[in-house]
Design a protein around this motif. Structure first.
Motif, PDB file in Angstrom:
ATOM      1  N   THR A 214       0.737  -1.332  -0.029  1.00 52.86           N
ATOM      2  CA  THR A 214       0.118   0.100  -0.107  1.00 52.86           C
ATOM      3  C   THR A 214       0.871   1.112  -0.134  1.00 52.86           C
ATOM      4  O   THR A 214       0.423   2.170  -0.510  1.00 52.86           O
ATOM      5  CB  THR A 214      -0.817  -0.060   1.340  1.00 52.86           C
ATOM      6  OG1 THR A 214      -0.005  -0.234   2.436  1.00 52.86           O
ATOM      7  CG2 THR A 214      -2.147  -1.167   1.139  1.00 52.86           C
ATOM      8  N   GLY A 215       1.967   1.228   0.798  1.00 51.29           N
ATOM      9  CA  GLY A 215       3.092   2.429   0.741  1.00 51.29           C
ATOM     10  C   GLY A 215       3.288   2.920  -0.619  1.00 51.29           C
ATOM     11  O   GLY A 215       3.544   4.087  -0.902  1.00 51.29           O
ATOM     12  N   SER A 216       3.515   1.840  -1.395  1.00 54.70           N
ATOM     13  CA  SER A 216       4.203   2.407  -2.716  1.00 54.70           C
ATOM     14  C   SER A 216       3.379   3.081  -3.648  1.00 54.70           C
ATOM     15  O   SER A 216       3.745   3.783  -4.545  1.00 54.70           O
ATOM     16  CB  SER A 216       4.903   1.110  -3.496  1.00 54.70           C
ATOM     17  OG  SER A 216       3.586  -0.027  -3.596  1.00 54.70           O
ATOM     18  N   VAL A 217       2.031   2.859  -3.442  1.00 50.03           N
ATOM     19  CA  VAL A 217       0.959   3.479  -4.358  1.00 50.03           C
ATOM     20  C   VAL A 217       0.921   4.894  -3.866  1.00 50.03           C
ATOM     21  O   VAL A 217       0.954   5.891  -4.823  1.00 50.03           O
ATOM     22  CB  VAL A 217      -0.302   2.827  -3.758  1.00 50.03           C
ATOM     23  CG1 VAL A 217      -1.510   3.859  -4.327  1.00 50.03           C
ATOM     24  CG2 VAL A 217      -0.390   1.610  -4.186  1.00 50.03           C
ATOM     25  N   PHE A 218       1.100   5.359  -2.526  1.00 48.59           N
ATOM     26  CA  PHE A 218       1.322   6.784  -2.100  1.00 48.59           C
ATOM     27  C   PHE A 218       2.658   7.500  -2.690  1.00 48.59           C
ATOM     28  O   PHE A 218       2.646   8.460  -3.007  1.00 48.59           O
ATOM     29  CB  PHE A 218       1.346   6.932  -0.507  1.00 48.59           C
ATOM     30  CG  PHE A 218      -0.105   6.439  -0.029  1.00 48.59           C
ATOM     31  CD1 PHE A 218      -0.944   7.530  -0.063  1.00 48.59           C
ATOM     32  CD2 PHE A 218      -0.105   5.323   0.747  1.00 48.59           C
ATOM     33  CE1 PHE A 218      -2.372   7.298   0.539  1.00 48.59           C
ATOM     34  CE2 PHE A 218      -1.494   5.025   1.212  1.00 48.59           C
ATOM     35  CZ  PHE A 218      -2.723   5.917   0.984  1.00 48.59           C
ATOM     36  N   LEU A 219       3.677   6.623  -2.597  1.00 45.69           N
ATOM     37  CA  LEU A 219       4.871   7.066  -2.818  1.00 45.69           C
ATOM     38  C   LEU A 219       4.957   7.522  -4.464  1.00 45.69           C
ATOM     39  O   LEU A 219       5.456   8.382  -4.864  1.00 45.69           O
ATOM     40  CB  LEU A 219       6.007   6.345  -2.657  1.00 45.69           C
ATOM     41  CG  LEU A 219       6.454   5.702  -1.192  1.00 45.69           C
ATOM     42  CD1 LEU A 219       7.269   4.551  -1.111  1.00 45.69           C
ATOM     43  CD2 LEU A 219       7.114   6.954  -0.538  1.00 45.69           C
ATOM     44  N   SER A 220       4.107   6.546  -5.356  1.00 53.66           N
ATOM     45  CA  SER A 220       4.342   6.912  -6.679  1.00 53.66           C
ATOM     46  C   SER A 220       3.673   8.168  -7.120  1.00 53.66           C
ATOM     47  O   SER A 220       3.858   8.807  -8.270  1.00 53.66           O
ATOM     48  CB  SER A 220       3.472   5.943  -7.193  1.00 53.66           C
ATOM     49  OG  SER A 220       2.228   5.888  -7.168  1.00 53.66           O
ATOM     50  N   ALA A 221       2.952   9.037  -6.190  1.00 50.39           N
ATOM     51  CA  ALA A 221       2.080  10.224  -6.875  1.00 50.39           C
ATOM     52  C   ALA A 221       2.580  11.526  -6.356  1.00 50.39           C
ATOM     53  O   ALA A 221       2.565  12.496  -7.078  1.00 50.39           O
ATOM     54  CB  ALA A 221       0.845  10.128  -5.834  1.00 50.39           C
TER      55      ALA A 221
END
Length: 571
Positions: A214-221
């Motif tokens: 889930t954390g990588s989703v936030f980091l991508s943005a």
């Protein structure tokens, strides 16, 4: 919105409440805070909204414009959908850090002065590091440390440039600059660090895959797209950015094709896609800047969708390598379908958001008679289709049957993916609502017969090439050396060698000093008489730097050294 209240404060308050609440109340905070922030974003009018005195200057923490609202809108939308995707699976620490991280990005969106921009910039660096560390594995801790070091270094470079620009211009205002001197180059380099421009791009592929699913989703943005916004505001039309952007485009494609880790493929494709935006900023025309802003908006949505799809696979299977998965479409049809939509969007396939935004950048290059740039961007679109449009869904959901039969995404993950998949298609079929939000009037028409046929031919030919070369595309358990090898290996070994050399030099100097002392103070006893321990200790205390010093004398020497340093610095 309360007059003068930055919308970012709502997400900061939400981050605090996430840690203080539990159960359904925490869920409400996670989902409602971004929606309130989105409402507050659209209450910000054009122009300066609030000012604050700072030394002899004036801070403008909130400045509204169509460009700033566009980025703040997609950041708030990402915070909501990312929270929906993560709230049942992620730890509360990660959710709180992600909320503050999104708040920092929205704060940067409305920052009208360089000091406010820098403060929010560092808030993003702090809380994005926490998101990486919430991965919870030894690899995540090591990657988080490297991530923090890189972004602190970028922050120092940016601050040096900001101070220089303020001294030269006498103003804190965020306004267009040109990279013509040391200060402006430092600002540009500091921004490019966050944009993941090579040779300092390895931090992205190093850290994002180590975060939680889930954390990588936030980091991508947030981090890279905030850098894109800052480049649009500060360096529109900077010629060097065309070359930097093209390098990022090709670099991301090559490393994504070589990669075996599912999320690292997508991490390298972030570098590739940001390269399109950086190149457009370098072109600097109104259409190019519209293309950069529109593509950033679309990219946040389809890249988050791709990482949601990959994160769901990692969450359900525990596998991260392409060689360990395959055939998952049988039991994960929703995840596979959403992943395919994201893959088509990132490839710029007609009727998806990537086509209506990415082609605007290519058209801007053609209008400026940049033939080579146009051809390279077109070729890059085919390369993106190879690694993200085909390779990711093929190896993860199809190819060989891995024998894995995981369940499909939980309802909240599935709903978040469905929302973003619908947006990818909606903005591809009817892009006008997005075009209306862009900073300049849009006369661009994406769907022309010749253009659609050209891109379909390009993408379908690259797809044919993929399957013809499929034996070469199969990944093995190999490691691709990236730029980070220079500081992970070369710099580390050079540091160890330098430390050893300094130790040897110290030993040699101590030996010489002992010899010199023997000449100046010859021993009174016989050279044949053995020395006891007391004699050795007494001899050691005779040294200038080894003896005990009074506090006053020590303070005097510190003052002398400080005055000497200031004299050298001022001269």
């Amino acid at each position: 919105m309360i007059e003068g209240l930055p919308p970012a404060l709502i997400l900061f308050a939400g981050a605090l409440l996430i840690g203080l609440t539990r159960s359904h109340l925490r869920t409400a905070v996670i989902l409602v805070a971004p929606l309130l922030t989105l409402w507050a974003v659209w209450q910000v009018p054009d122009g300066t909204v609030a000012t604050l005195p700072f030394l002899s200057y004036e801070l403008t923490p909130i400045v509204g414009s169509s460009l700033r609202r566009l980025f703040a809108t997609v950041f708030a939308l990402m915070a909501f959908t990312g929270g929906l995707f993560a709230f049942r699976q992620a730890r509360w620490q990660e959710l709180a850090a992600a909320s503050a991280y999104a708040g920092g990005a929205i704060g940067c969106s409305f920052a009208g002065d360089l000091v406010t921009l820098f403060v929010y910039w560092e808030i993003m660096a702090l809380f994005s590091t926490l998101v990486v560390l919430c991965g919870g594995t030894p690899g995540a801790r090591r990657a988080g440390f490297r991530y923090a070091v890189m972004h602190l270094l970028g922050g120092v470079i940016l601050m040096v440039g900001i101070v220089g620009v303020i001294m030269q211009t006498g103003t804190l205002a965020v306004q267009p600059l040109r990279a013509v001197d040391f200060a402006t180059w430092m600002v540009l380099i500091g921004l490019l660090v966050n944009a993941a421009a090579p040779p300092v791009s390895a931090w992205l592929a190093d850290s994002y895959p180590e975060a939680s699913p889930t954390g990588s989703v936030f980091l991508s943005a947030f981090t890279t797209k905030t850098a894109v916004l800052a480049l649009i505001l500060l360096f529109p039309g900077e010629p060097v950015l065309i070359g930097v952007g093209l390098y990022m485009v090709m670099y991301g494609i090559i490393y994504a094709l070589l990669e075996n880790n599912v999320r690292r493929i997508l991490a390298y494709s972030i570098v590739n896609q940001v390269g399109f935006m950086v190149c457009a900023i370098g072109i600097g025309t109104e259409m190019a800047l519209n293309g950069a802003a529109a593509h950033a908006f679309a990219h946040i949505i389809y890249k988050a969708l791709l990482l949601m799809s990959a994160g769901t696979v990692v969450y359900r299977t525990g596998k991260t390598l392409c060689t360990d998965v395959g055939g998952l479409f049988r039991t994960m049809p929703l995840t596979a379908a959403c992943g395919i939509v994201g893959a088509l969007a990132i490839s710029g396939f007609p009727l998806t958001s990537g086509f209506t935004t990415k082609t605007m950048i290519s058209e801007a290059a053609a209008m400026e008679h940049l033939g080579l740039v146009y051809m390279l961007l077109a070729a890059a679109s085919a390369g993106v289709f190879l690694h993200a449009g085909i390779k990711f869904p093929w190896f993860v959901f199809f190819q060989k049957d891995s024998g894995l039969r995981p369940k499909d995404a939980p309802w909240n993950m599935g709903l978040a993916m469905a929302i973003f998949a619908a947006l990818c298609i909606l903005l591809g079929v009817y892009p006008q609502p997005l075009y209306d939000l862009l900073p300049y009037p849009v006369t661009y028409v994406p769907y022309k017969g010749a253009k659609v046929v050209y891109y379909l031919q390009l993408l379908l030919f690259s797809g044919l090439a993929f399957f013809l070369l499929l034996p070469l595309m199969r990944r093995t358990l190999t490691i691709s050396l990236d730029w980070d090898w220079l500081w992970r290996v070369v710099l580390a070994r050079a540091g160890a060698a330098g430390y050893g050399a300094l130790g040897a030099l110290r030993t040699w100097l101590e030996a010489r000093l002992r010899g010199l002392r023997g000449l100046l103070h010859p021993p009174t006893r016989s050279l044949l008489a053995p020395k006891d321990d007391d004699d050795v200790a007494e001899s050691a205390r005779d040294g200038l730097l080894a003896r005990d010093w009074a506090i006053g004398a020590a303070a005097l020497w510190i003052a002398v050294l400080f005055i000497g340093y200031m004299a050298v610095y001022l001269l």
